[in-house]
Design an enzyme around this catalytic site. Structure first.
Site, PDB file in Angstrom:
ATOM      1  N   LYS A  54     -50.546  86.840  24.186  1.00  0.00           N
ATOM      2  CA  LYS A  54     -51.972  86.756  24.549  1.00  0.00           C
ATOM      3  C   LYS A  54     -52.827  86.639  23.289  1.00  0.00           C
ATOM      4  CE  LYS A  54     -51.408  89.176  28.910  1.00  0.00           C
ATOM      5  NZ  LYS A  54     -51.311  90.482  29.596  1.00  0.00           N
ATOM      6  N   GLN A  98     -53.050  96.616  28.857  1.00  0.00           N
ATOM      7  CA  GLN A  98     -51.737  96.137  29.307  1.00  0.00           C
ATOM      8  C   GLN A  98     -51.051  97.219  30.155  1.00  0.00           C
ATOM      9  OE1 GLN A  98     -50.442  92.964  28.630  1.00  0.00           O
ATOM     10  NE2 GLN A  98     -48.850  93.547  30.076  1.00  0.00           N
ATOM     11  N   ASP A 121     -59.370  90.704  33.446  1.00  0.00           N
ATOM     12  CA  ASP A 121     -58.181  90.750  34.305  1.00  0.00           C
ATOM     13  C   ASP A 121     -58.574  90.748  35.782  1.00  0.00           C
ATOM     14  OD1 ASP A 121     -55.656  90.574  33.245  1.00  0.00           O
ATOM     15  OD2 ASP A 121     -55.502  92.708  32.728  1.00  0.00           O
TER      16      ASP A 121
END
Ligand code: NDP
Length: 291
Positions: A54, A98, A121
């Protein structure tokens, strides 16, 4: 095999390039580039791989990547304080924590702490609510990527029958909401669904997000269906999807491979959401549908 392959890798490369093209104009107006903060708690090797890729993709798009790596024994209070700092940091447009977090941490409380307008997200309940009520917000990256592949292949989805297999908050439910918003007739199937093949037989679109390798069989499908395989399962060191690719490809009209289908779309959509977050926060106009 008669199905056409849906090349997510190449679509994702195009999306990443379109995102990158918008960065210089944003920088010209604001004096800075969009920034994505990624928080990785502990040393989980799979999560570390995701976070590295990422960060690399963010930098390749010309945006800034801020990586925070608290130790595995970080306290809940310390982690919440880090999120507060990132919420308040004007250089940070997107925040991603994460998952999974170590067991002593409450992931739900951490995700709730993220400013919904930096929640690239799309996991915050405020963004889930915006999605189902049709308000602008952030859509989870994986289902957003699936929708882009479907529209690229099929154009207008209005009136099509869709079955989403799986009802998780990060894939199945937002996928079903997106397809409903595009005027599909949507069935959500899950582990208690009786006679799944009965539903799949009528589906023009099948999205499989189950977490069981080779689960969806070709003879369950309607001939010509478009099949999106979200699954990422590791079997004997190889990645496999949730669809039995060989049997499905002989019946479907189009199908995503694993790897090279949905997977690359997830990171590309994360970059897209970060670009959008930056423009919204700074009030810089952006045609979000054109990206
Ligand atoms: P979850 O485990 O959270 O959800 C799985 C869903 O599948 C649940 O709703 C479950 O039903 C349903 N299910 C389980 N067994 C059956 C069955 N026999 N018949 C019908 N439905 C069933 O998984 P995720 O949604 O997080 O992920 C799904 C897959 O997608 C995984 O392989 C994951 O690795 C992959 N993934 C890929 C991403 C990418 O970037 N490509 C990103 C995220 C996930 P119930 O609710 O009743 O338990």
């Amino acid at each position: 095999m008669s199905a056409e392959l849906i090349d997510g890798k190449s679509f994702a490369a195009g999306l990443r390039a379109r995102v990158a093209e918008h960065v210089p104009a944003f920088q010209k107006v604001t004096g800075r580039v969009p920034g994505l903060a990624v928080v990785l708690v502990g040393e989980d090797p799979a999560s570390a791989v995701y976070v590295r890729s990422k960060g690399k993709a963010t930098r390749e798009a010309g945006m800034e990547s801020f990586e925070h790596r608290p130790a595995a024994n970080v306290s809940q209070a310390e982690l919440l304080a880090l999120v507060d700092t990132l919420n308040a940091d004007p250089a940070v447009d997107g925040i991603l924590v994460q998952l999974p977090l170590p067991n002593h941490l409450d992931a739900q409380e951490v995700l709730l702490r993220i400013d919904p307008d930096k929640d690239v997200d799309g996991f915050h309940p405020v963004n889930a609510g915006r999605l189902v009520t049709g308000l602008p917000g952030f859509v989870p990256c994986t289902p957003l990527g699936c929708l882009m592949l479907l529209e690229d292949r099929l154009g207008d989805l209005s009136g099509l029958d869709a079955v989403v297999v799986g009802r998780s908050n990060i894939v199945g439910k937002p996928m079903a909401a997106l397809l409903t918003a595009k005027s599909c007739t949507v069935t959500i199937a899950h582990s208690r669904t009786r006679n799944l093949p009965h539903y799949l037989r009528h589906a023009d679109i099948v999205v499989a997000a189950v977490g069981i390798d080779h689960f969806v069989q070709g003879d369950w499908l309607k001939p010509g269906a478009t099949v999106i395989d979200v699954g990422i399962n590791r079997v004997d060191g190889k990645l496999t999807g949730d669809v039995d690719f060989d049997s499905a490809a002989s019946v479907a009209g189009a199908i995503t491979p694993v790897p090279g289908g949905v997977g690359p779309m997830t990171i590309a959509c994360l970059l897209r959401n970060t670009l959008v977050a930056a423009h919204r926060r700074e009030g810089v106009p952006l045609d979000e549908r054109a990206i």
